[in-house]
Design a protein around this motif. Structure first.
Motif, PDB file in Angstrom:
ATOM      1  N   THR A 127      40.167  30.641  35.602  1.00 11.88           N
ATOM      2  CA  THR A 127      39.242  31.265  34.421  1.00 11.88           C
ATOM      3  C   THR A 127      38.819  32.604  35.285  1.00 11.88           C
ATOM      4  O   THR A 127      38.317  32.684  36.205  1.00 11.88           O
TER       5      THR A 127
ATOM      6  N   SER B  56      27.017  34.230  30.734  1.00  5.20           N
ATOM      7  CA  SER B  56      28.433  34.542  31.164  1.00  5.20           C
ATOM      8  C   SER B  56      29.082  34.432  30.118  1.00  5.20           C
ATOM      9  O   SER B  56      29.145  33.760  28.970  1.00  5.20           O
ATOM     10  N   GLU B  57      30.158  35.522  30.049  1.00  3.17           N
ATOM     11  CA  GLU B  57      31.361  35.613  28.915  1.00  3.17           C
ATOM     12  C   GLU B  57      32.768  35.186  29.503  1.00  3.17           C
ATOM     13  O   GLU B  57      33.190  35.911  30.322  1.00  3.17           O
ATOM     14  N   LEU B  58      33.578  34.361  28.810  1.00  2.00           N
ATOM     15  CA  LEU B  58      34.732  33.973  29.272  1.00  2.00           C
ATOM     16  C   LEU B  58      35.656  35.245  28.849  1.00  2.00           C
ATOM     17  O   LEU B  58      35.958  35.405  27.872  1.00  2.00           O
TER      18      LEU B  58
ATOM     19  N   CYS C 196      41.560  32.717  30.405  1.00  2.00           N
ATOM     20  CA  CYS C 196      42.313  31.831  31.290  1.00  2.00           C
ATOM     21  C   CYS C 196      43.526  31.408  31.242  1.00  2.00           C
ATOM     22  O   CYS C 196      44.220  32.002  30.314  1.00  2.00           O
TER      23      CYS C 196
ATOM     24  N   TRP D 274      35.468  35.080  34.393  1.00  2.00           N
ATOM     25  CA  TRP D 274      34.199  35.319  33.734  1.00  2.00           C
ATOM     26  C   TRP D 274      33.317  36.488  34.211  1.00  2.00           C
ATOM     27  O   TRP D 274      33.612  37.145  35.056  1.00  2.00           O
TER      28      TRP D 274
END
Length: 79
Positions: free
Chosen positions: A41, A52-54, A57, A43
């Motif tokens: 993943t 936090s922003e993904l 992934c 971030w």
């Protein structure tokens, strides 16, 4: 590794602050479990809002990353 019930088995790269094109040259070692998946993943951490922003992934079956003729518990996966 996924599924993983033990959070202590997770590994992270070091953060690269204030960089738009970070380079991560780190090596991680995992116990090879052919029935699990390797989950990556990415971030983005914002220090001003502490959120936090993904970014994305991807996961791979461990078995698909290994040479079937050389499968052992000590096999190193490059990539």
């Amino acid at each position: 590794m996924y599924p993983d019930s033990d959070p202590s088995d997770r590994q992270k790269t070091q953060m690269v602050p204030r960089c738009r094109n970070p380079v991560f040259l780190q090596t991680f070692y995992f116990k090879a479990d052919l029935h699990k998946r390797l989950l990556f993943t990415m971030w983005n951490s914002d220090s001003t809002t502490r959120m936090s922003e993904l970014l994305g992934c991807m996961s791979f079956g461990v078995r698909s990353l290994m040479d079937p003729d050389k499968v052992s518990l000590d096999t190193e996966i490059d990539g």
